[in-house]
Design an enzyme around this catalytic site. Structure first.
Site, PDB file in Angstrom:
ATOM      1  N   HIS B 103       0.868  -1.177   0.000  1.00 16.26           N
ATOM      2  CA  HIS B 103       0.000   0.000   0.000  1.00 16.26           C
ATOM      3  C   HIS B 103       0.911   1.236   0.000  1.00 16.26           C
ATOM      4  O   HIS B 103       1.976   1.218   0.624  1.00 16.26           O
ATOM      5  CB  HIS B 103      -0.833   0.097   1.277  1.00 16.26           C
ATOM      6  CG  HIS B 103      -1.739  -1.039   1.536  1.00 16.26           C
ATOM      7  ND1 HIS B 103      -1.340  -2.182   2.152  1.00 16.26           N
ATOM      8  CD2 HIS B 103      -3.065  -1.187   1.299  1.00 16.26           C
ATOM      9  CE1 HIS B 103      -2.369  -3.013   2.276  1.00 16.26           C
ATOM     10  NE2 HIS B 103      -3.425  -2.436   1.769  1.00 16.26           N
ATOM     11  N   GLU B 270      -8.969 -13.616  -1.863  1.00 23.30           N
ATOM     12  CA  GLU B 270      -8.266 -14.031  -0.651  1.00 23.30           C
ATOM     13  C   GLU B 270      -9.086 -15.110   0.035  1.00 23.30           C
ATOM     14  O   GLU B 270     -10.191 -14.834   0.519  1.00 23.30           O
ATOM     15  CB  GLU B 270      -8.070 -12.820   0.278  1.00 23.30           C
ATOM     16  CG  GLU B 270      -7.436 -13.229   1.586  1.00 23.30           C
ATOM     17  CD  GLU B 270      -7.037 -12.077   2.487  1.00 23.30           C
ATOM     18  OE1 GLU B 270      -6.651 -11.012   1.982  1.00 23.30           O
ATOM     19  OE2 GLU B 270      -7.133 -12.248   3.704  1.00 23.30           O
ATOM     20  N   ASP B 298      -4.608 -13.708  -3.033  1.00 21.99           N
ATOM     21  CA  ASP B 298      -3.928 -13.422  -1.770  1.00 21.99           C
ATOM     22  C   ASP B 298      -3.876 -14.715  -0.987  1.00 21.99           C
ATOM     23  O   ASP B 298      -4.781 -15.050  -0.224  1.00 21.99           O
ATOM     24  CB  ASP B 298      -4.693 -12.339  -0.988  1.00 21.99           C
ATOM     25  CG  ASP B 298      -4.127 -10.944  -1.245  1.00 21.99           C
ATOM     26  OD1 ASP B 298      -3.408 -10.766  -2.239  1.00 21.99           O
ATOM     27  OD2 ASP B 298      -4.412 -10.036  -0.451  1.00 21.99           O
ATOM     28  N   ASP B 309     -10.620 -12.195  10.271  1.00 22.09           N
ATOM     29  CA  ASP B 309      -9.536 -12.395   9.329  1.00 22.09           C
ATOM     30  C   ASP B 309      -8.245 -12.652  10.096  1.00 22.09           C
ATOM     31  O   ASP B 309      -7.675 -11.735  10.703  1.00 22.09           O
ATOM     32  CB  ASP B 309      -9.416 -11.053   8.573  1.00 22.09           C
ATOM     33  CG  ASP B 309      -8.761 -11.189   7.234  1.00 22.09           C
ATOM     34  OD1 ASP B 309      -8.548 -12.313   6.772  1.00 22.09           O
ATOM     35  OD2 ASP B 309      -8.473 -10.132   6.644  1.00 22.09           O
ATOM     36  N   ASP B 311      -5.519 -14.092   8.616  1.00 25.58           N
ATOM     37  CA  ASP B 311      -4.395 -13.948   7.680  1.00 25.58           C
ATOM     38  C   ASP B 311      -3.242 -14.875   8.033  1.00 25.58           C
ATOM     39  O   ASP B 311      -2.092 -14.441   8.152  1.00 25.58           O
ATOM     40  CB  ASP B 311      -3.908 -12.483   7.682  1.00 25.58           C
ATOM     41  CG  ASP B 311      -4.804 -11.585   6.832  1.00 25.58           C
ATOM     42  OD1 ASP B 311      -5.624 -12.107   6.055  1.00 25.58           O
ATOM     43  OD2 ASP B 311      -4.701 -10.355   6.965  1.00 25.58           O
TER      44      ASP B 311
END
Lengths: 438, 438, 438, 438
Positions: B103, B270, B298, B309, B311
């Site tokens: 980002h 994702e 992702d 989430d 991750d």
């Protein structure tokens, strides 16, 4: 013919003063009472579903039937089917509901082949026609059961076997003819077996193409025979199938737009399906309405702590208020309605429970209507929402809305005007306003 | 400049014979090994994400940072940002990964106003350019952080305040320029704040119209400056917002088709977002692929018993096999890739854990690739799926597919041919076949 | 008597070289192969459940039966029941499984009253006794169906009506006698209707007191007749009831300890129930084992994206490894076993699917056993866990463990020794170790 | 000292006639109004939590702080801490709430070592003492933050490192001393890091033994110093840890009974935690009450469609009615109370939102109290529940309750009396009764 099926239950009356223990009376629902220029019964267009209320047995995956109705001998005979239908129309009339809804196989037994099934259906449709005429009850919608028979276990229009596709098509052809004859205001498709249990054995794309082909055939035939009811698709994310293609409102809209069918169909939203898809109760009603696709509502509720479709009677006034606010804002649901796709709990074994459950739900919706009407009428809430977006009516916001701007212009705007002001979303304030009305 | 940030970690090597406790070595991932005519690194196109791996602190809603990196003094200085970036490129190189993703605000500190922020960004982009050149690491995708800053708390392109919309637009303008400069192969939009917390204060339709307007501006500018990377939207159903408009693959496709944007965007899927939307791990990858919309992945995983989430690094070979099978069947992911949008657990505090986690995931994907390649190559599974739908190649099925038939014809077919045969879906057989390979 | 029910299926053999498409053969399960000093069949103690495999019809809440077995005429006759049982023992034998499990009402039809039901049961138990003797198949456990009959709709031992309590008691009395006669190694209680649908009509405390009273009666009678099998309670959080009192392992342990029953019962853990309670697959197996309460396992799996009990065959080797590791660490499950409380999908309509499903699951468990055995045997994992807690073996940690310390002493320790060192939890390292073995 | 932190907010008054848009006024909560013989404020014992309301920043896992309070300079200075506390007491007073609650680290900054931390704490406790005296606000409970600091990332009392255990013990020692000094009526333990992220690196049994050892030390010290407040454990199933040992009410009761601690602790129930554990909103309150273990309530709510702790202000009168009915039936919560473990949404950025949120929740509880009081007082519901279980007062039911019966006697009863009558559970009737009151 003159049998009385609910001898102990009178026509349900309205009495706003009834006590806590009196649950066989309307305390809020007063059909002719006018709310925002229409009668309650015009706004609410309640419908009783035939499947749960007259074919439900109380069986569940771990238990045998518990609901034994005196008029139902448990057989697949035409006589039994006729008794059930007469009982149903007595129920509609005593309850004071003006609409009903059914699957083809609810009202008439499936025969040994399609010809026999169609003949059985004709017999019962004739009786339905008479009873509709006699009672003034209308058909909110008809639908075909394309999920219960074993032939549909791998799908109807998405079945890997074209023969099954053909069977579903033939069944829907007859269903549309029946809908036309009985003056159905809508025709619903619920794709309970359209989806997959495992991706391993599935060609998703081919199945969706076939589903679209199926709907095109339906549209063609509908037009050919002059059936003018609205075609509705009812989203549900899962159950009985692991994944259903009609997952939720937006997924169905994606499908319709992908295949160019968006002008031929609207949505029949069921809040219990919405919550199973991970959304809040009124989400799909709101999304469908926002896209001009809200056709009708299967007005029920689930238990948020359970992961399956419980099809409970809606008893929560906050929920019914949220839904009726959307309905009022789009000017009503007609030709759709509020169909009670609900079942009494399998432990609610008395005939009176059938009435109590519907009355409780009708009262909850009548209260929701009155709350929503006040909210809409006073405009406190809507004015504040309007104000929240007011920056799009002027200046750079107006240029965004009219699509006259560019990233370059917007960058210049920011370089000149700097950081936006922080503006509170005021969620608790909005929630408190709702509590003022509910 | 010549600093070494991971002095104790050598370039990670391949050794298929390494022992159980050796977790700083590849046991399966062998970049130049050829699988189905391409090298592993061509199929797998791994990318390290800058945010989790170089900006993650281990903070969670109930706890303070736990991950203290020796090169990071915790400040917002440019020098600190530069050290972080150098550490990152050392990490990419030692790991042997050819792509990264970031980002805008990950790599350079946000300044007191947009001008300063852009200047900071330029400084770091210059360094990135040098390091990319020096290491041969490419930019899989860039994206703008339109969710962390308080200005975006009520949305970026869907913010009720047009000033915020403008800010987001300005930020993306710069982001596209940066992407162009660094040769990004894609540009991603994740709408973490595009949605609602309560329907009470929200005009859904206006917000979605504005989101579409935003994307149209992006497309125009992308073309204007000649950025040829793929634009990707990344679905997520909820978190941080209660409901996010980009709920899942099909919802995003619905949005794109509604607003005529379907040829300008693909999807970045994702799996942890997919499971939060109530689907199985590979569902959205499969759906996006079926509709020709799968752009990039992702590659992470969640814990199915948790509602947020997490991750996590993907470590399950069954999952990676399922995903790589789809990727192989569509001929690869390029210009997309497998970006590790994953974070080490906040309890995994050692520098070595950063490597171990990525290595474990890369090996899991390499194993998945090899399993999937055998499945695809031997064709046992695909032949059986083909056979399942074979009835659509002949006779009435072929007429369905070519849309030459009608409900009337299909009814006649059924009246003549009667009940379809029952055909087993054979799920357990298909599952056993997979277990043969995995 | 000499009928052959699966004429096309031979005794299932072992062939580690069989191909992908060969799913009617064991590729890993080799009953006499020795693993860590015991044969596979001693470790694995597989059991086939009678209910799903011989009474399952494929009906679901939205669909009619799909599974038609040639030996089953669909009637409630004793002859039909006998044929089913003979088919079952042929199935057990061909599959090579040494245990079975049943509910009283699975094997013999419920009669018009308890006397008739008991007589029917006796008839079938006699046949079961002969078939057990003939085939060498043993009864892993018996149980009473206290949930399917409408009388139990509001609970069995927790029913608000004492008459129903009495009925359940009478049924269990007979069940224990049958278990004794057939040499059952365990007796299971699954309280599918013990719970509430709404708190509004429920006295939780009274119901739990009654449930405890019921279990005390069971213990007394068990001892009186000399039944030495283990009594097992099977937790499940919900479904069919909205809330079931036996929510999960820890809840049942709480109940047992509250009522002083913890020495009379152990737990029968079903992973699909565990995941419905919001835990990971092996959680309740691990918790029960940690408290010395793991008696037996209903070895199945669910789909994490579905909110109901799918009772799928366990096919995931990572899951079976996790479970077998716990089983090995507690020295085996005897007198418990691995009962396949699983059903073929309703779309898996062929007789062969019954075998394929069990074989796939048995192979998945055999692979899990072999992986777990290596993990346990090499000790890499366990040594690292041991090391993690080593501070409790010395110094202040040892004083904590021996409960010789006090808050004052611990405060002094901290004032003197300051901040603890940060130690990584190394989750990804541990996950990579598992991937080394699986 | 004489600073005014909320200059624009007057003392909140009661006005039952206020309009929809007036949300800074009580419409139902009238502290001195008598309901069932006690004042509203005696029944409701509202408490404001310091952490969310005075330390919450609006940060979330994807976003930076949004809530900037004019008195808070963001520093860790003692002066800042004092200003916060003064602002808090002004807030309590203007709101008219008589209780507050805090974690040690909320009110005073953690220092470089325990000594400094304790000294900081003493400084702020002195101020708290003065402000309590001045305002008449009492301390409902104190607690220690054993989860935010990185040292606790792997647990506090369940940490694999005994040094961390010692640190937690030292911190709680001080916490108890502070609680004593400030006259806390309770002391709470929330084990946010007591659990596991992966079973692979965890010895569950050892950790639970250590947790019990910890609690025994606490009990000993509490008695030694003469702290008479109730010790409370607050269950939460997960978040931040993947699995927390204090999963739900029954799990904690299991733990307490396993380790003989059930007479020293009660439960502090938070409905948002209850729903995360898969139960309905009031379930754990009801379970704890049924077992005599309900000590206090963290009166908040979640969003049933979200899988994490949203800590929203309770605004649903149906929920508050359900809870207050249980509270009334056990005669009140004292020395516990209704602590608002709630946070304004991160988008609710105005100071007024802090008040609006609390006022809305207090009114929702006041309405719930009034509804519940009518339900309890009129007794319509309770009489029907009593009647449902009446068979246990006579005949065979009475023998069950007094544990004088046996399976043999119960079998005889059934053989003589046959099948029980079917009795409807009447759920919809009960729901309609509730709707009569709410």
């Amino acid at each position: 013919d003159e049998a009385v099926f609910f001898p102990d239950i009178p026509k349900i009356s309205f009495n706003s003063e009834a006590g806590a223990n009196e649950t066989l009376v309307f305390k809020t629902y007063n059909p002719k009472e006018v709310v925002l220029g229409k009668t309650m019964e015009e706004w609410l267009r309640f419908s009783v579903c035939f499947w749960h209320t007259f074919r439900g047995t109380g069986a569940d995956p771990f238990g045998f039937p518990t609901l034994h109705r005196p008029w139902d001998d448990g057989s697949d005979s035409i006589e039994n089917a006729k008794r059930r239908m007469r009982a149903a129309f007595e129920f509609f009339s005593k309850l004071g509901v003006k609409y009903w809804a059914f699957h083809d196989r609810d009202i008439a037994p499936e025969g040994s082949n399609l010809e026999v099934s169609n003949k059985n259906l004709d017999t019962l449709v004739e009786l339905a026609e008479q009873l509709q005429q006699k009672t003034g009850v209308h058909l909110l919608w008809a639908t075909c059961n394309l999920f219960a028979h074993p032939r549909y276990m791998n799908g109807a229009s998405t079945n890997p076997d074209a023969h099954v596709f053909a069977y579903a098509a033939a069944q829907v052809k007859k269903g549309l003819e029946v809908a036309l004859r009985l003056g159905a205001e809508n025709f619903v498709f619920w794709g309970g077996r359209e989806g997959y249990h495992t991706l391993l054995n599935t060609n998703i794309k081919k199945e969706l193409d076939n589903m679209a082909a199926f709907f095109r055939l339906v549209v063609a035939y509908k037009k050919k025979i002059g059936f003018n009811g609205t075609l509705l698709i009812e989203p549900k994310p899962k159950e009985p199938t692991k994944h259903q293609y009609d997952y939720d409102a937006m997924t169905v809209i994606a499908f319709l737009k992908t295949y160019g069918l968006e002008h031929e169909f609207k949505l029949n939203i069921e809040p219990n399906h919405t919550t199973l898809a991970g959304h809040c109760h009124e989400h799909d009603v709101a999304m469908a309405a926002a896209f001009g696709m809200l056709g009708s509502i299967d007005s029920n509720t689930g238990s948020p702590d359970l992961g399956w479709d419980t099809d409970q009677f809606p008893m929560d006034v906050k929920n019914t208020t949220a839904i009726m606010k959307i309905v009022i804002e789009q000017g009503g649901l007609q030709p759709g309605g509020l169909n009670f796709d609900c079942k009494v709990r399998r432990e609610s074994t008395e005939l009176a429970d059938m009435f109590i459950a519907h009355i409780g739900a009708m009262d909850a919706f009548a209260r929701g209507l009155k709350c929503a009407a006040r909210i809409v009428d006073e405009g406190v809430l809507s004015m504040q929402v309007l104000e929240r977006y007011s920056s799009y009516s002027i200046d750079i916001g107006a240029r965004v809305e009219s699509e006259e701007t560019s990233l370059e212009e917007l960058e210049k705007y920011v370089l000149k005007n700097g950081e936006p002001e922080r503006r509170s979303g005021r969620q608790e304030h909005f929630e408190s306003i709702i509590n003022h009305y509910v």
